[in-house]
Design a protein around this motif. Sequence first.
Motif, PDB file in Angstrom:
ATOM      1  N   VAL A 154       0.863  -1.181   0.000  1.00 50.20           N
ATOM      2  CA  VAL A 154       0.000   0.000   0.000  1.00 50.20           C
ATOM      3  C   VAL A 154       0.903   1.235   0.000  1.00 50.20           C
ATOM      4  O   VAL A 154       1.733   1.413   0.898  1.00 50.20           O
ATOM      5  N   GLN A 155       0.730   2.074  -1.014  1.00 50.75           N
ATOM      6  CA  GLN A 155       1.587   3.237  -1.194  1.00 50.75           C
ATOM      7  C   GLN A 155       1.017   4.473  -0.509  1.00 50.75           C
ATOM      8  O   GLN A 155      -0.174   4.555  -0.195  1.00 50.75           O
ATOM      9  N   LYS A 156       1.879   5.459  -0.318  1.00 47.27           N
ATOM     10  CA  LYS A 156       1.459   6.765   0.189  1.00 47.27           C
ATOM     11  C   LYS A 156       0.557   7.428  -0.845  1.00 47.27           C
ATOM     12  O   LYS A 156       0.807   7.349  -2.044  1.00 47.27           O
ATOM     13  N   GLN A 157      -0.502   8.077  -0.384  1.00 50.50           N
ATOM     14  CA  GLN A 157      -1.377   8.820  -1.288  1.00 50.50           C
ATOM     15  C   GLN A 157      -0.807  10.230  -1.464  1.00 50.50           C
ATOM     16  O   GLN A 157      -0.815  11.031  -0.532  1.00 50.50           O
ATOM     17  N   SER A 158      -0.303  10.522  -2.648  1.00 52.74           N
ATOM     18  CA  SER A 158       0.334  11.816  -2.888  1.00 52.74           C
ATOM     19  C   SER A 158      -0.677  12.909  -3.205  1.00 52.74           C
ATOM     20  O   SER A 158      -0.339  14.097  -3.197  1.00 52.74           O
ATOM     21  N   ASN A 159      -1.926  12.531  -3.478  1.00 58.12           N
ATOM     22  CA  ASN A 159      -2.973  13.511  -3.760  1.00 58.12           C
ATOM     23  C   ASN A 159      -3.719  13.813  -2.460  1.00 58.12           C
ATOM     24  O   ASN A 159      -4.517  13.015  -1.984  1.00 58.12           O
ATOM     25  N   LYS A 160      -3.480  14.986  -1.890  1.00 55.37           N
ATOM     26  CA  LYS A 160      -4.077  15.323  -0.601  1.00 55.37           C
ATOM     27  C   LYS A 160      -5.590  15.505  -0.666  1.00 55.37           C
ATOM     28  O   LYS A 160      -6.248  15.545   0.366  1.00 55.37           O
ATOM     29  N   ASN A 161      -6.140  15.627  -1.875  1.00 53.40           N
ATOM     30  CA  ASN A 161      -7.587  15.704  -2.009  1.00 53.40           C
ATOM     31  C   ASN A 161      -8.246  14.361  -1.749  1.00 53.40           C
ATOM     32  O   ASN A 161      -9.476  14.258  -1.730  1.00 53.40           O
ATOM     33  N   LEU A 162      -7.434  13.317  -1.568  1.00 55.29           N
ATOM     34  CA  LEU A 162      -7.935  11.984  -1.254  1.00 55.29           C
ATOM     35  C   LEU A 162      -7.453  11.537   0.126  1.00 55.29           C
ATOM     36  O   LEU A 162      -7.315  10.346   0.402  1.00 55.29           O
ATOM     37  N   ASN A 163      -7.209  12.503   1.002  1.00 52.81           N
ATOM     38  CA  ASN A 163      -6.781  12.192   2.357  1.00 52.81           C
ATOM     39  C   ASN A 163      -7.895  11.507   3.154  1.00 52.81           C
ATOM     40  O   ASN A 163      -9.057  11.494   2.749  1.00 52.81           O
ATOM     41  N   MET A 164      -7.541  10.966   4.290  1.00 52.92           N
ATOM     42  CA  MET A 164      -8.492  10.299   5.179  1.00 52.92           C
ATOM     43  C   MET A 164      -8.114  10.597   6.622  1.00 52.92           C
ATOM     44  O   MET A 164      -7.038  11.111   6.910  1.00 52.92           O
ATOM     45  N   THR A 165      -9.011  10.270   7.535  1.00 52.60           N
ATOM     46  CA  THR A 165      -8.714  10.393   8.959  1.00 52.60           C
ATOM     47  C   THR A 165      -9.424   9.276   9.718  1.00 52.60           C
ATOM     48  O   THR A 165     -10.522   8.860   9.344  1.00 52.60           O
ATOM     49  N   ALA A 166      -8.779   8.769  10.750  1.00 53.17           N
ATOM     50  CA  ALA A 166      -9.358   7.748  11.632  1.00 53.17           C
ATOM     51  C   ALA A 166      -9.352   8.308  13.053  1.00 53.17           C
ATOM     52  O   ALA A 166      -8.378   8.948  13.472  1.00 53.17           O
ATOM     53  N   PHE A 167     -10.439   8.075  13.798  1.00 54.19           N
ATOM     54  CA  PHE A 167     -10.554   8.720  15.104  1.00 54.19           C
ATOM     55  C   PHE A 167     -11.571   7.984  15.973  1.00 54.19           C
ATOM     56  O   PHE A 167     -12.390   7.195  15.476  1.00 54.19           O
TER      57      PHE A 167
END
Length: 307
Positions: A154-167
Amino acid sequence: MKSFNFWIIALLFAVTSCTIDKTDYEAEIGSEVPENLEFKEATSLTSGNYKISIEALNGTFYKGYNELHFKIINTQNNQELTTAAVTFLPIISNADGSKSSCPHEYNVLYDSTNKYYNGYAVFTGESTTTASWKLYISFTADNQKYEINKDVTVQKQSNKNLNMTAFAGNDGEQYVIALISPQKPTVSENALVAGVYKYNKPTTPAGTFPDPSQFSYSKVVGYTLKLDPRMPEPSMGNHSSPNNKDLTQENDGLYHGVVNYTMTGNWTLNLIMMNQNGLIVKGTIVPTDHTPGVEGVKSELYIDTLF
């Protein structure tokens, strides 16, 4: 009056200057925001006479939301299998021996229109030397059940418009929010789509590994994501935009809203997640004042973007 006019002129100059500085942000970073539109094979698995091909955008598994297309082919006659009961379970193993999963479609169904089994995975971390992902897949063919697994990267997502968050929510539950689109926003009102998921705490002891009941997630139903996008950099002074729309769930199970980007640059999607009863699960209201030179305060729940 003169001092007031001077203050207004100075403020307009500051705002205009920062707009000019930030308008051509892609030129500043030296590269365009990546956008992947083509599905390619990311990995394949073989069991008996059958080959399973898994396609993802750009042929790569990325941290965050991944739409996945599964194709099962009988290598003896090159015929595609369309009626199999397919299951899919991604698991990450850590250096301390712990194992966990991520939001995913466990029972993958066949899409007769597009001619593939359609699923997804929201990989919550990248592959590292201390964390590795493995896909566990099963399917039935010729009245026989096949079970197979394979290590994947699983690679780093370089497009920050496809970011995620877990909480962790105020209700004690574990949540994941993953941006799905737009991949490449424009200076305009953009349709904003996100997936919202909750970890299903096991209610029974673990069975034979990998027991799917221990790694289950579900789509969150009927919540609202209140949206307040802002440019938090000191040069932008907590700048916001009009005509944004909160995200609500539609028939596809995803959450849809509108984000209005008035210029390119760093934006923060400040969120407040509310349940069906209007209670706040996570997130805080952010200040609405425009404060050039001061970094904007972010919500307790937010996702950064960049375009």
